[in-house]
Structures are given as C-alpha cells and as structure tokens.
Design an enzyme around this catalytic site. Sequence first.
Site, short mmCIF file in Angstrom:
data_model
loop_
_atom_site.label_atom_id
_atom_site.label_comp_id
_atom_site.label_asym_id
_atom_site.label_seq_id
_atom_site.Cartn_x
_atom_site.Cartn_y
_atom_site.Cartn_z
N SER A 1 0.83 -1.21 0.00
CA SER A 1 0.00 0.00 0.00
C SER A 1 0.86 1.26 0.00
N THR B 1 -2.24 8.82 0.68
CA THR B 1 -2.23 7.36 0.79
C THR B 1 -3.41 6.94 1.67
N ASP C 1 4.30 -9.93 9.94
CA ASP C 1 4.08 -8.84 10.88
C ASP C 1 5.50 -8.38 11.22
N VAL C 2 5.80 -7.11 10.99
CA VAL C 2 7.18 -6.65 11.15
C VAL C 2 7.69 -6.80 12.59
N LEU D 1 3.12 4.36 0.18
CA LEU D 1 4.52 4.67 -0.13
C LEU D 1 5.33 3.42 -0.42
N TYR E 1 2.34 8.49 17.94
CA TYR E 1 2.88 8.42 16.58
C TYR E 1 4.18 9.20 16.51
N PHE F 1 1.36 12.84 2.29
CA PHE F 1 1.24 12.11 1.03
C PHE F 1 -0.15 11.48 0.94
N ASP G 1 4.17 -7.64 3.87
CA ASP G 1 3.04 -6.91 4.44
C ASP G 1 2.18 -7.91 5.21
C1 LIG Z 1 -6.51 4.11 15.55
C2 LIG Z 1 -7.02 4.78 14.28
C3 LIG Z 1 -6.42 6.17 14.16
C4 LIG Z 1 -7.12 6.92 13.03
C5 LIG Z 1 -6.68 8.37 12.96
C6 LIG Z 1 -5.33 8.50 12.32
C7 LIG Z 1 -5.06 9.95 11.96
C8 LIG Z 1 -3.59 10.19 11.67
C9 LIG Z 1 -3.29 10.11 10.20
C10 LIG Z 1 -1.89 10.51 9.96
C11 LIG Z 1 -1.50 10.23 8.53
C12 LIG Z 1 -0.16 10.62 8.12
C13 LIG Z 1 0.73 11.02 9.23
C14 LIG Z 1 2.03 11.43 8.65
O1 LIG Z 1 3.12 10.94 9.36
C15 LIG Z 1 2.18 12.92 8.47
C16 LIG Z 1 1.48 13.69 9.54
O2 LIG Z 1 1.78 13.62 10.69
S1 LIG Z 1 0.16 14.61 8.95
C17 LIG Z 1 -0.57 15.26 10.41
C18 LIG Z 1 -1.70 14.39 10.73
N1 LIG Z 1 -2.50 15.05 11.72
C19 LIG Z 1 -3.05 14.34 12.66
O3 LIG Z 1 -2.86 13.16 12.74
C20 LIG Z 1 -3.91 15.09 13.63
C21 LIG Z 1 -4.55 14.08 14.53
N2 LIG Z 1 -5.42 14.76 15.43
C22 LIG Z 1 -6.74 14.51 15.42
O4 LIG Z 1 -7.28 13.72 14.67
C23 LIG Z 1 -7.53 15.29 16.44
O5 LIG Z 1 -6.83 16.45 16.84
C24 LIG Z 1 -7.79 14.42 17.68
C25 LIG Z 1 -6.51 13.95 18.26
C26 LIG Z 1 -8.68 13.26 17.29
C27 LIG Z 1 -8.50 15.28 18.70
O6 LIG Z 1 -9.68 15.69 18.09
P1 LIG Z 1 -10.80 16.40 19.00
O7 LIG Z 1 -10.38 16.31 20.41
O8 LIG Z 1 -12.15 15.88 18.61
O9 LIG Z 1 -10.76 17.91 18.63
P2 LIG Z 1 -10.14 18.53 17.36
O10 LIG Z 1 -10.62 19.97 17.33
O11 LIG Z 1 -8.67 18.34 17.40
O12 LIG Z 1 -10.78 17.77 16.11
C28 LIG Z 1 -12.05 18.15 15.59
C29 LIG Z 1 -12.32 17.33 14.38
O13 LIG Z 1 -11.41 17.64 13.32
C30 LIG Z 1 -10.62 16.51 13.01
N3 LIG Z 1 -9.22 16.82 12.78
C31 LIG Z 1 -8.22 15.93 12.88
N4 LIG Z 1 -7.05 16.48 12.59
C32 LIG Z 1 -7.29 17.74 12.33
C33 LIG Z 1 -6.46 18.81 11.96
N5 LIG Z 1 -5.16 18.67 11.80
N6 LIG Z 1 -7.04 20.00 11.73
C34 LIG Z 1 -8.37 20.15 11.89
N7 LIG Z 1 -9.23 19.17 12.24
C35 LIG Z 1 -8.65 17.97 12.45
C36 LIG Z 1 -10.75 15.64 14.23
O14 LIG Z 1 -10.56 14.30 13.83
C37 LIG Z 1 -12.13 15.87 14.68
O15 LIG Z 1 -13.00 15.17 13.83
P3 LIG Z 1 -14.25 14.39 14.48
O16 LIG Z 1 -13.77 13.80 15.78
O17 LIG Z 1 -15.29 15.46 14.67
O18 LIG Z 1 -14.63 13.35 13.47
N1 LIG Z 2 1.06 9.10 4.11
C1 LIG Z 2 1.70 10.06 4.73
O1 LIG Z 2 1.39 11.25 4.63
C2 LIG Z 2 2.88 9.72 5.61
C3 LIG Z 2 3.65 10.76 6.08
C4 LIG Z 2 4.74 10.49 6.90
C5 LIG Z 2 5.08 9.19 7.19
N2 LIG Z 2 4.33 8.19 6.71
C6 LIG Z 2 4.76 6.82 7.02
O2 LIG Z 2 5.03 6.15 5.78
C7 LIG Z 2 4.83 4.74 5.95
C8 LIG Z 2 3.88 4.24 4.88
O3 LIG Z 2 2.65 4.86 5.12
P1 LIG Z 2 1.50 4.96 4.01
O4 LIG Z 2 1.04 6.36 4.02
O5 LIG Z 2 1.98 4.34 2.75
O6 LIG Z 2 0.39 4.08 4.70
P2 LIG Z 2 -0.44 2.82 4.23
O7 LIG Z 2 -1.39 2.58 5.35
O8 LIG Z 2 -0.94 3.01 2.85
O9 LIG Z 2 0.66 1.64 4.18
C9 LIG Z 2 1.19 1.11 5.35
C10 LIG Z 2 1.37 -0.39 5.12
O10 LIG Z 2 1.99 -0.94 6.28
C11 LIG Z 2 1.37 -2.18 6.54
N3 LIG Z 2 1.54 -2.56 7.95
C12 LIG Z 2 0.98 -1.98 9.03
N4 LIG Z 2 1.34 -2.62 10.15
C13 LIG Z 2 2.13 -3.66 9.77
C14 LIG Z 2 2.81 -4.69 10.47
N5 LIG Z 2 2.71 -4.81 11.79
N6 LIG Z 2 3.55 -5.57 9.74
C15 LIG Z 2 3.64 -5.47 8.40
N7 LIG Z 2 3.02 -4.51 7.67
C16 LIG Z 2 2.28 -3.62 8.37
C17 LIG Z 2 -0.10 -1.98 6.18
O11 LIG Z 2 -0.76 -3.22 5.94
C18 LIG Z 2 0.04 -1.13 4.93
O12 LIG Z 2 0.08 -1.91 3.76
C19 LIG Z 2 4.30 4.57 7.38
O13 LIG Z 2 5.37 4.21 8.23
C20 LIG Z 2 3.79 5.96 7.76
O14 LIG Z 2 3.84 6.18 9.15
C21 LIG Z 2 3.23 8.40 5.93
#
Ligand SMILES: CCCCCCCCCCCCC[C@H](O)CC(=O)SCCNC(=O)CCNC(=O)[C@H](O)C(C)(C)COP(=O)(O)OP(=O)(O)OC[C@H]1O[C@@H](n2cnc3c(N)ncnc32)[C@H](O)[C@@H]1OP(=O)(O)O
Ligand SMILES: NC(=O)c1ccc[n+]([C@@H]2O[C@H](COP(=O)([O-])OP(=O)(O)OC[C@H]3O[C@@H](n4cnc5c(N)ncnc54)[C@H](O)[C@@H]3O)[C@@H](O)[C@H]2O)c1
Length: 255
Positions: free
Chosen positions: A14, A197, A58-59, A16, A162, A195, A35
């Site tokens: 999946s 994804t 599973d890694v 990246l 995270y 990204f 995977d």
């Molecule tokens: C176990 C399953 C987990 C599923 C969630 C995974 C999400 C993370 C995905 C990351 C993907 C790539 C990551 C990568 O490495 C690069 C990054 O780091 S990108 C940055 C990603 N940002 C986040 O992950 C922010 C995560 N934070 C949140 O989701 C929320 O802040 C919270 C922790 C759930 C707390 O939410 P609340 O307490 O309800 O209050 P909030 O005001 O914060 O949220 C309201 C509402 O908006 C949604 N929301 C999530 N992120 C943001 C944001 N950055 N800006 C604005 N709104 C955001 C949040 O989910 C709430 O939605 P609702 O609960 O109403 O459905």
């Molecule tokens: N998408 C983004 O914006 C973003 C940004 C920064 C970092 N990353 C990182 O990049 C990597 C790839 O993410 P992605 O966006 O392609 O997500 P993705 O969910 O599309 O792919 C992640 C893959 O990892 C596999 N996986 C999860 N747990 C596993 C385990 N225990 N053993 C083996 N495989 C497992 C999932 O089955 C999936 O195929 C992740 O480490 C993520 O944290 C993603």
Amino acid sequence: MFKGLVGLVTGGASGLGKATAELIIKQGGRVVICDLPSAPGANTAKALGENAAFAPVDVTSEKDIKNALQTTVDKFGRLDVAVNCAGIASAARTYNFKKDQPFDLELFRTTVEVNLVGTFNVIRLVAGLIGKNAPNADGQRGVIINTASIAAFDGQIGQAAYAASKAGVVGMTLAIARDLSKQGIRVVTIAPGLFRTPMMELLPEPAIKQLEASVPFPPRLGHPHEYALLVQSIIQNPMLNGETIRLDGSLRMQP
Ligand SMILES: CCCCCCCCCCCCC[C@H](O)CC(=O)SCCNC(=O)CCNC(=O)[C@H](O)C(C)(C)COP(=O)(O)OP(=O)(O)OC[C@H]1O[C@@H](n2cnc3c(N)ncnc32)[C@H](O)[C@@H]1OP(=O)(O)O
Ligand SMILES: NC(=O)c1ccc[n+]([C@@H]2O[C@H](COP(=O)([O-])OP(=O)(O)OC[C@H]3O[C@@H](n4cnc5c(N)ncnc54)[C@H](O)[C@@H]3O)[C@@H](O)[C@H]2O)c1
C-alpha cells in the site's frame, strides 16, 4: 538502473511502500513485498510480475521476518536494499477532557511496537543477509532505508504516540549507520510530510484539505511516487548515510 538489485519493502502492499516496490521493478530490479497477511500483498506482487514476490509478515515478528528473508534467498538469491515502510497511525489527545479519558496505553504501545520496534526488528535481521554480499568498489554491501515522519519533529495535537514512534526511528538512524558501517551498509531515514495514501485518508477530508493548504510549495499532498524517487536517490548516492531527510514541501505543521 537497478538491474540485478534485490529489494525488500515492508508495507509494500500500500501507499509509499507499494510505490517503492513499483519503482524498483520499473528500474529493472526484483522485490519482495512484505506486508500483513490481510493486506493485498499477493495481488500487488502478481501485478508486478515474476520479478516480485510476496511474503506475509508482521514486522514485529522475528519468525515472520526470518521467513521473508528465506523467501528472498529462495526466489532471488540475495538482498541489496531494505525499505521499511510498514507503519500505523494513531490519533488521540494525551487526555480527552471532553470524555474524561486518558490516552489508551495499549494504543500507545501498539503504535510504538509496530513503527519503532518493528522497524528495528527488520533492520537487525536484514543486516545479516545484506552483510553477506560481496562489497562493491566502494566497499558497500547494501542500503537500509527507514520511514519516519515530520510528526517526529512537528507532532500535531493527538500524535504523542505516533510522534514518539517516529522520533525513535529518527533517533536510532545514526547509531545503526555507525553499527553497520564496517560492513558497508548505509542507513538513511526519510521523514515524509503529507502524502495521499490510505493512511492519510484515515483523517476526515476537511482535516486533509486543511493540512494540504498548509504546504508552502507545492501546495498539495505528495504523490507516493515522489517518495519512491527519494528512495531511488538514496540508493544511488553512496555519500548519504546516517541521516534523516524531510520530504515535505517545506511544511512545518501547526499544532
Ligand atoms: C486508531 C485509528 C487512528 C485513526 C486516525 C489517524 C489519523 C492520523 C493520520 C496521519 C496520517 C499521516 C501522518 C504522517 O506521518 C504525516 C502527519 O503527521 S500529517 C498530520 C496528521 N495530523 C493528525 O494526525 C492530527 C490528529 N489529530 C486529530 O485527529 C484530532 O486532533 C484528535 C486527536 C482526534 C482530537 O480531536 P478532538 O479532540 O475531537 O478535537 P479537534 O478539534 O482536534 O478535532 C475536531 C475534528 O477535526 C478533526 N481533525 C483531525 N485532525 C485535524 C487537523 N489537523 N485540523 C483540523 N481538524 C482535524 C478531528 O478528527 C475531529 O474530527 P471528528 O472527531 O469530529 O470526526
Ligand atoms: N502518508 C503520509 O502522509 C505519511 C507521512 C509520513 C510518514 N508516513 C509513514 O510512511 C509509511 C507508509 O505509510 P503509508 O502512508 O503508505 O500508509 P499505508 O497505510 O498506505 O501503508 C502502510 C502499510 O503498512 C502495513 N503494515 C501496518 N502494520 C504492519 C505490520 N505490523 N507488519 C507489516 N506490515 C504492516 C499496512 O498493511 C500497509 O500496507 C508509514 O510508516 C507511515 O507512518 C506516511
């Protein structure tokens, strides 16, 4: 460019990881996609043809990774590059006062276990196989590439687990590069920004749009192929070692 090269990509079914496996094949290499059994890794490998194979893992499991390395030797006879893409995301506040709930400790443990411990488990095992290669003219036997995240540095609200897991990957990169330097194995980590994804799509679309608008340039989510292009550059450049490279359009995330 990669003729004769054998790569192993965790999370290769999946996002990246899949883009990385596709690039290795496109550039003439062979690849083992590692995977979860529940992931579409077999179909991904089939679609890539006879130069790709799938190893369900599973890694975090030593046995699974050892089995995947045996598959690699049986199918392709060697391993030159390992790319750790497997990972999971989690999001919850350290303490949710709305619900009067602390961050779930099991969720914290699982996030660190997969993203950090799982990555190290793969590194410590693939190093043994890569280290068996004959050195090239530069003394290099292979390359290990890991995936952190800008969350390691900019962790948004909800990303304690995270961010900790990814900061751990960043933190161990130089130490492992030094550990493996005598055997001619380079270790580099990529810290992607945003990204498009399946992982990113775990966020609500409004949140994704808000994040996308925050990227200075280009003002968009990255394409997985753009991550794979950096993997290619790292493989090609022997001077890249022990470093974490941000790939984020100059994004610095807001809280
Ligand atoms: C176990 C399953 C987990 C599923 C969630 C995974 C999400 C993370 C995905 C990351 C993907 C790539 C990551 C990568 O490495 C690069 C990054 O780091 S990108 C940055 C990603 N940002 C986040 O992950 C922010 C995560 N934070 C949140 O989701 C929320 O802040 C919270 C922790 C759930 C707390 O939410 P609340 O307490 O309800 O209050 P909030 O005001 O914060 O949220 C309201 C509402 O908006 C949604 N929301 C999530 N992120 C943001 C944001 N950055 N800006 C604005 N709104 C955001 C949040 O989910 C709430 O939605 P609702 O609960 O109403 O459905
Ligand atoms: N998408 C983004 O914006 C973003 C940004 C920064 C970092 N990353 C990182 O990049 C990597 C790839 O993410 P992605 O966006 O392609 O997500 P993705 O969910 O599309 O792919 C992640 C893959 O990892 C596999 N996986 C999860 N747990 C596993 C385990 N225990 N053993 C083996 N495989 C497992 C999932 O089955 C999936 O195929 C992740 O480490 C993520 O944290 C993603």
